[in-house]
Scaffold this active site. Structure first.
Site, mmCIF file in Angstrom:
data_model
loop_
_atom_site.group_PDB
_atom_site.id
_atom_site.type_symbol
_atom_site.label_atom_id
_atom_site.label_comp_id
_atom_site.label_asym_id
_atom_site.label_seq_id
_atom_site.Cartn_x
_atom_site.Cartn_y
_atom_site.Cartn_z
ATOM 1 N N MET A 73 0.807 -1.230 0.000
ATOM 2 C CA MET A 73 0.000 0.000 0.000
ATOM 3 C C MET A 73 0.839 1.279 0.000
ATOM 4 O O MET A 73 0.321 2.371 0.180
ATOM 5 C CB MET A 73 -0.953 0.024 1.196
ATOM 6 C CG MET A 73 -1.921 -1.123 1.218
ATOM 7 S SD MET A 73 -2.863 -1.199 -0.308
ATOM 8 C CE MET A 73 -3.414 -2.883 -0.219
ATOM 9 N N HIS A 75 2.844 4.319 -1.525
ATOM 10 C CA HIS A 75 2.767 5.092 -2.762
ATOM 11 C C HIS A 75 4.126 5.169 -3.437
ATOM 12 O O HIS A 75 5.132 5.392 -2.754
ATOM 13 C CB HIS A 75 2.308 6.527 -2.467
ATOM 14 C CG HIS A 75 0.899 6.627 -2.032
ATOM 15 N ND1 HIS A 75 0.512 6.456 -0.726
ATOM 16 C CD2 HIS A 75 -0.236 6.867 -2.730
ATOM 17 C CE1 HIS A 75 -0.789 6.603 -0.628
ATOM 18 N NE2 HIS A 75 -1.278 6.843 -1.839
ATOM 19 N N MET A 110 8.683 5.085 5.116
ATOM 20 C CA MET A 110 8.859 3.693 4.700
ATOM 21 C C MET A 110 10.119 3.527 3.861
ATOM 22 O O MET A 110 10.806 2.508 3.945
ATOM 23 C CB MET A 110 7.628 3.189 3.938
ATOM 24 C CG MET A 110 6.356 3.160 4.777
ATOM 25 S SD MET A 110 6.530 2.325 6.377
ATOM 26 C CE MET A 110 7.032 0.697 5.880
ATOM 27 N N GLU A 111 10.458 4.535 3.078
ATOM 28 C CA GLU A 111 11.666 4.476 2.267
ATOM 29 C C GLU A 111 12.912 4.467 3.143
ATOM 30 O O GLU A 111 13.862 3.711 2.881
ATOM 31 C CB GLU A 111 11.693 5.645 1.278
ATOM 32 C CG GLU A 111 10.715 5.517 0.132
ATOM 33 C CD GLU A 111 9.238 5.729 0.489
ATOM 34 O OE1 GLU A 111 8.381 5.432 -0.353
ATOM 35 O OE2 GLU A 111 8.927 6.200 1.605
ATOM 36 N N ASP A 125 24.410 -10.585 4.619
ATOM 37 C CA ASP A 125 24.690 -11.468 3.487
ATOM 38 C C ASP A 125 26.183 -11.540 3.176
ATOM 39 O O ASP A 125 26.713 -12.614 2.913
ATOM 40 C CB ASP A 125 23.921 -10.993 2.251
ATOM 41 C CG ASP A 125 24.196 -11.860 1.040
ATOM 42 O OD1 ASP A 125 23.999 -13.100 1.141
ATOM 43 O OD2 ASP A 125 24.621 -11.330 0.001
#
Length: 159
Positions: A73, A75, A110-111, A125
């Site tokens: 959700m 954008h 969120m970024e 990793d």
């Protein structure tokens, strides 16, 4: 009604068409704990897979730009800046911070969170062969600016 559900109770992306365009900035942080010898090897550039922090830096920037593809959700936004910093805060702890910027109608929290998360996963990793017991976290938003709420700083002691 929930903001991310439509009248049929199905998922939707919130309509931000009428929100005001402002400069928006978010800062997020994460940590990765590891053996002191692993962190020393990272600092000295002695990990078998190469320059861990250079690769993690690029991974974090790429993650910020791809956030809307990963979180349903979220954008898609025009990211105007994304930068990461790495700091040894203890003999066994690397802190990663990301600052993400845009000029738009929705924030970049969120970024920034995605950037530090993917950077930490990239460190894991690249070092897992030497130190598979590394621990990532806490990951948290520490600051956001712009939009209706203005400038907010969050207590870093909660993590």
């Amino acid at each position: 009604m929930f903001t991310h559900l439509n009248e049929q109770n199905r998922a939707k992306m919130v309509d931000v068409t009428h929100k005001e365009v402002t400069e928006r900035v978010a800062v997020a942080k994460s940590q990765i704990k590891m053996k002191p010898s692993t962190l020393t090897a990272i600092e000295q550039g002695n990990m078998a897979k190469g320059d861990v922090l250079a690769v993690a830096q690029v991974a974090g920037v790429m993650a910020a730009k791809k956030t809307a593809e990963l979180i349903p959700m979220c954008h898609p936004i025009f990211t105007t800046g994304a930068n990461l910093h790495f700091e040894k805060i203890a003999e066994d702890t690397l802190e990663i911070s990301a600052t993400v910027k845009t000029r738009g109608v929705t924030g970049v929290e969120m970024e920034a969170l995605t950037a530090v998360s993917l950077a930490a996963l990239t460190v894991y990793d690249m070092c897992k062969a030497a130190d598979p017991a590394m621990v990532i976290g806490p990951t948290r938003l520490v600051e956001k600016r712009g939009g209706k709420q203005g400038h907010l700083r969050f207590d870093e002691q909660k993590g």
